[in-house]
Enzyme design. Sequence first.
Site, PDB file in Angstrom:
ATOM      1  CG  ASP A  52       3.058  -7.916  -1.922  1.00 22.82           C
ATOM      2  OD1 ASP A  52       2.038  -8.350  -1.349  1.00 22.82           O
ATOM      3  OD2 ASP A  52       3.421  -6.734  -1.867  1.00 22.82           O
TER       4      ASP A  52
ATOM      5  NE  ARG B 157      11.731   3.857  -2.922  1.00 20.98           N
ATOM      6  CZ  ARG B 157      10.642   4.606  -2.885  1.00 20.98           C
ATOM      7  NH1 ARG B 157      10.513   5.597  -3.728  1.00 20.98           N
ATOM      8  NH2 ARG B 157       9.690   4.362  -2.004  1.00 20.98           N
TER       9      ARG B 157
ATOM     10  CE  LYS C 144       7.391  -5.947  -1.053  1.00 18.58           C
ATOM     11  NZ  LYS C 144       6.412  -5.639  -2.108  1.00 18.58           N
TER      12      LYS C 144
ATOM     13  CE  LYS D 268      -0.474  -5.340  -1.571  1.00 20.07           C
ATOM     14  NZ  LYS D 268       0.937  -5.356  -1.948  1.00 20.07           N
TER      15      LYS D 268
ATOM     16  CG  ASP E 243     -11.395 -14.012  -7.536  1.00 29.75           C
ATOM     17  OD1 ASP E 243     -12.626 -14.226  -7.489  1.00 29.75           O
ATOM     18  OD2 ASP E 243     -10.786 -13.787  -8.592  1.00 29.75           O
TER      19      ASP E 243
ATOM     20  CB  THR F 145      -0.005   2.627   3.695  1.00 30.66           C
ATOM     21  OG1 THR F 145       0.767   2.068   2.652  1.00 30.66           O
ATOM     22  CG2 THR F 145       0.217   1.865   4.970  1.00 30.66           C
TER      23      THR F 145
END
Length: 247
Positions: free
Chosen positions: A62, A221, A34, A64, A67, A126
């Site tokens: 990603d 991570r 990603k 996002k 518009d 989130t």
Amino acid sequence: MRPHEHIILPLDVPTVQRAIELVDLLKDDVGVFKVGLELTNATGLETLALLRQAGADRIFYDAKLHDIPNTVAGAMRGIVRQRAWCVTVHTLGGKNMLKAAVDAAKQEAEERGLPRPLVLGVTVLTSISENELHNELKVPTSISVQSYATHLARLAFEAGCDGVIASPHEIQAIRAAIPSSDFLIITPGIRPAGSTRGDQARVHTPAEAMVRGASYLVIGRPIYAAEDPKAAAQNIAHEIEGAWDLV
Ligand code: C5P
């Protein structure tokens, strides 16, 4: 699909060099890499081609997008030419915008003879709390974050999106609301048993998320910050395999 193909590794690193190192190390142990706004804004969208050359066959961009429909369609056409495997759009842009994104991905891929990227909707970030949802964004207090996220997932489905990004807490509600088992649910907030949470407040293990109905897991991570990232990814794949016996 083999177990490791359900793992999406976010390349949350500051340089292309470090991202390429991770691709080189983990290309056989995770299914997808990603790339987000942080890396592409620092280094350019050509980064996707460099990562592909390093062995990242599937890249989740990603982006996002959010518009007016015409602008999102134009952005999507450029992204198709970069051969992303999957692209995110904000469902809060509305159904017309989502449809424009899906149509542009189809058309551009067809015209160029390229694979069509999957188009995934981002529902409620989130980072948004119930308080912000109701008091800032003025969503009525009768609608919880989870029911709003489920509503937005249904909107994405109706607009022709391939799936959504959702919290593990929302998977079951979304699965119940969408009449297609092919609809993809991709979920971050995953921590293998025994690993540290970092800044993720509410986490699920890989097995829990798969049993709830996740299609792919975004896990960063616990893999790339581990002492042995390859072993960490392989352990997670093993856990995913074990989860299938529980479904
Ligand atoms: O390192 P960690 O496993 O927490 O990484 C999770 C990834 O998923 C990061 O790239 C993060 O930005 C992303 N993400 C998230 N929560 C969301 C949406 C995306 O953690 N709601």
